[in-house]
Design an enzyme around this catalytic site. Sequence first.
Site, PDB file in Angstrom:
ATOM      1  N   ARG A 163     -14.164 -98.546 -12.047  1.00 57.60           N
ATOM      2  CA  ARG A 163     -12.927 -98.900 -11.319  1.00 57.60           C
ATOM      3  C   ARG A 163     -13.222 -99.927 -10.208  1.00 57.60           C
ATOM      4  NH1 ARG A 163     -11.430 -96.286 -14.989  1.00 57.60           N
ATOM      5  NH2 ARG A 163      -9.652 -94.856 -15.082  1.00 57.60           N
ATOM      6  N   SER A 238      -3.844 -92.095 -11.616  1.00 53.38           N
ATOM      7  CA  SER A 238      -4.848 -91.378 -10.827  1.00 53.38           C
ATOM      8  C   SER A 238      -4.844 -91.902  -9.402  1.00 53.38           C
ATOM      9  CB  SER A 238      -6.247 -91.608 -11.396  1.00 53.38           C
ATOM     10  OG  SER A 238      -6.335 -91.140 -12.713  1.00 53.38           O
ATOM     11  N   GLU A 334      -7.892 -94.559  -5.389  1.00 49.37           N
ATOM     12  CA  GLU A 334      -8.074 -95.593  -6.403  1.00 49.37           C
ATOM     13  C   GLU A 334      -7.112 -96.760  -6.202  1.00 49.37           C
ATOM     14  OE1 GLU A 334      -8.560 -95.479 -11.113  1.00 49.37           O
ATOM     15  OE2 GLU A 334      -6.538 -95.447 -10.403  1.00 49.37           O
TER      16      GLU A 334
HETATM   17  N1  EPU Z   1      -8.328 -81.248 -14.874  1.00 53.28           N
HETATM   18  C1  EPU Z   1      -8.012 -80.200 -14.058  1.00 53.28           C
HETATM   19  N2  EPU Z   1      -6.728 -80.117 -13.557  1.00 53.28           N
HETATM   20  C2  EPU Z   1      -5.785 -81.049 -13.860  1.00 53.28           C
HETATM   21  C3  EPU Z   1      -6.107 -82.122 -14.705  1.00 53.28           C
HETATM   22  C4  EPU Z   1      -7.406 -82.203 -15.199  1.00 53.28           C
HETATM   23  O1  EPU Z   1      -8.843 -79.350 -13.758  1.00 53.28           O
HETATM   24  O2  EPU Z   1      -4.642 -80.916 -13.374  1.00 53.28           O
HETATM   25  C5  EPU Z   1      -9.695 -81.348 -15.407  1.00 53.28           C
HETATM   26  C6  EPU Z   1      -9.643 -81.257 -16.921  1.00 53.28           C
HETATM   27  O3  EPU Z   1      -9.935 -79.948 -17.294  1.00 53.28           O
HETATM   28  C7  EPU Z   1     -10.716 -82.194 -17.388  1.00 53.28           C
HETATM   29  C8  EPU Z   1     -10.990 -83.099 -16.219  1.00 53.28           C
HETATM   30  O4  EPU Z   1     -10.218 -82.619 -15.122  1.00 53.28           O
HETATM   31  O5  EPU Z   1     -11.906 -81.518 -17.658  1.00 53.28           O
HETATM   32  C9  EPU Z   1     -10.703 -84.538 -16.526  1.00 53.28           C
HETATM   33  O6  EPU Z   1      -9.311 -84.711 -16.756  1.00 53.28           O
HETATM   34  P1  EPU Z   1      -8.732 -85.940 -17.598  1.00 53.28           P
HETATM   35  O7  EPU Z   1      -9.333 -85.975 -18.962  1.00 53.28           O
HETATM   36  O8  EPU Z   1      -7.255 -85.920 -17.510  1.00 53.28           O
HETATM   37  O9  EPU Z   1      -9.310 -87.236 -16.896  1.00 53.28           O
HETATM   38  P2  EPU Z   1      -9.466 -87.635 -15.350  1.00 53.28           P
HETATM   39  O10 EPU Z   1     -10.914 -87.690 -15.038  1.00 53.28           O
HETATM   40  O11 EPU Z   1      -8.618 -86.805 -14.467  1.00 53.28           O
HETATM   41  C10 EPU Z   1      -9.697 -90.184 -15.906  1.00 53.28           C
HETATM   42  C11 EPU Z   1      -9.131 -91.462 -15.416  1.00 53.28           C
HETATM   43  C12 EPU Z   1      -7.749 -91.692 -16.000  1.00 53.28           C
HETATM   44  C13 EPU Z   1      -7.866 -91.709 -17.507  1.00 53.28           C
HETATM   45  C14 EPU Z   1      -8.463 -90.373 -17.957  1.00 53.28           C
HETATM   46  C15 EPU Z   1      -8.712 -90.325 -19.434  1.00 53.28           C
HETATM   47  C16 EPU Z   1     -10.045 -91.912 -13.199  1.00 53.28           C
HETATM   48  C17 EPU Z   1      -9.791 -91.922 -11.735  1.00 53.28           C
HETATM   49  N3  EPU Z   1      -9.051 -91.449 -13.962  1.00 53.28           N
HETATM   50  O12 EPU Z   1      -8.887 -89.131 -15.391  1.00 53.28           O
HETATM   51  O13 EPU Z   1      -7.304 -92.951 -15.575  1.00 53.28           O
HETATM   52  O14 EPU Z   1      -6.619 -91.895 -18.133  1.00 53.28           O
HETATM   53  O15 EPU Z   1      -9.738 -90.173 -17.318  1.00 53.28           O
HETATM   54  O16 EPU Z   1      -9.784 -91.171 -19.735  1.00 53.28           O
HETATM   55  O17 EPU Z   1     -11.112 -92.331 -13.639  1.00 53.28           O
HETATM   56  C18 EPU Z   1      -6.088 -94.053 -13.847  1.00 53.28           C
HETATM   57  O18 EPU Z   1      -7.135 -94.613 -13.550  1.00 53.28           O
HETATM   58  O19 EPU Z   1      -5.011 -94.271 -13.207  1.00 53.28           O
HETATM   59  C19 EPU Z   1      -6.097 -93.074 -14.919  1.00 53.28           C
HETATM   60  C20 EPU Z   1      -5.014 -92.338 -15.231  1.00 53.28           C
END
Ligand code: EPU
Length: 338
Positions: A163, A238, A334
């Site tokens: 990012r 995010s 972010e």
């Molecule tokens: N999780 C929770 N609670 C929640 C949501 C998620 O505990 O309410 C846990 C899930 O269990 C999972 C982990 O968090 O193990 C990761 O969740 P998720 O797969 O939704 O991905 P993220 O790390 O929260 C990142 C990116 C997103 C991207 C997703 C999918 C960043 C800051 N965010 O989110 O990007 O869509 O992975 O690849 O890196 C963005 O940058 O705006 C964005 C949405």
Amino acid sequence: MLREQVSLQALNTFGVAATARWYGEAASPAELAQLLADPRVADLPLLVLGGGSNLLLTRDFDGLVLRYTDDHIRAIARGRDSHLIEVGAGMNWHAFVDWSLAHGYVGLENLALIPGTVGAAPIQNIGAYGVEVERFINAVEVFDRERGCTTIHKHDACGFDYRWSRFKRDGERDRHIVVNVRLRLPRQGELQLDYPGIREELATMGIAAPNARDVFDAVCAIRRRKLPDPAVIGNAGSFFKNPIVAAEIAQALLAKHPGAPTFDAGAGRRKLSAAWLIDQCGLKGYRDGDAGVSAQHALVLVNHGAASGADLWRVAQHVQATVRERFAIELQPEPVVV
Ligand code: EPU
């Protein structure tokens, strides 16, 4: 053309009220140069808006808000295995991903439905479902305000990271305005199906041998289900980056919480899940007036209606402080916070 006192409410996906002292749009580097040289704005602060989907406005902007609107797509070189495609920075990212699949390219399918413009994509090196855009970026053409002309930065000069790119650095952020992005798009390639949820989604869709369009459809389905839609409830995706920490810190967290998701981040470091940390603090669905944490996804801040940017920023600081107190981990926003 410059307009004075323009509302930015419809131009940021949080939907917060804020006014730009000056607002202008440009569709070419020449128009951009002309706008920036206008004596009414030449010495004022500048804010470049893409889709307004990665931005929190906490106050009115006493300067020039600028949008670059050129959205052309053209092939500038066609090799056997890949083509070099130039895209105007004003092109909508998701529409471009769709275009690429319709024209037989492979690779961008995991990046479906990311809000914003093509010009913003390299600035923060957008990523999702195991893919970052830098993999496809050949060069970024910017208008350099110091030199008053466009310059081309090849991939290796862009300083890409999670990012992050050089275009976010202090001093460079206001200097460079992205006008074109050159992407090298493969004609064939391996699909990236490893991110948790993708294979399950394809199985639910009844697809055993997916093509790129199937992966696109699966990613769209997952995102529509998991992430709140900015057209329905104001948000900027995010709100925090996933913290990258030394392996020992990740180990200490896992010793206490064996279920905590952690990912390899290279160089002996681990990426933690900010969503998980926030969720563990009981903040999912937290609300202070109209500003809050999404009940759908803990990493997303939402505007339930009439929240101001300052209200949302207060919630963000509350989330940061709570996670800091509980886990001694610092969350970094972010989006661009003005
Ligand atoms: N999780 C929770 N609670 C929640 C949501 C998620 O505990 O309410 C846990 C899930 O269990 C999972 C982990 O968090 O193990 C990761 O969740 P998720 O797969 O939704 O991905 P993220 O790390 O929260 C990142 C990116 C997103 C991207 C997703 C999918 C960043 C800051 N965010 O989110 O990007 O869509 O992975 O690849 O890196 C963005 O940058 O705006 C964005 C949405």
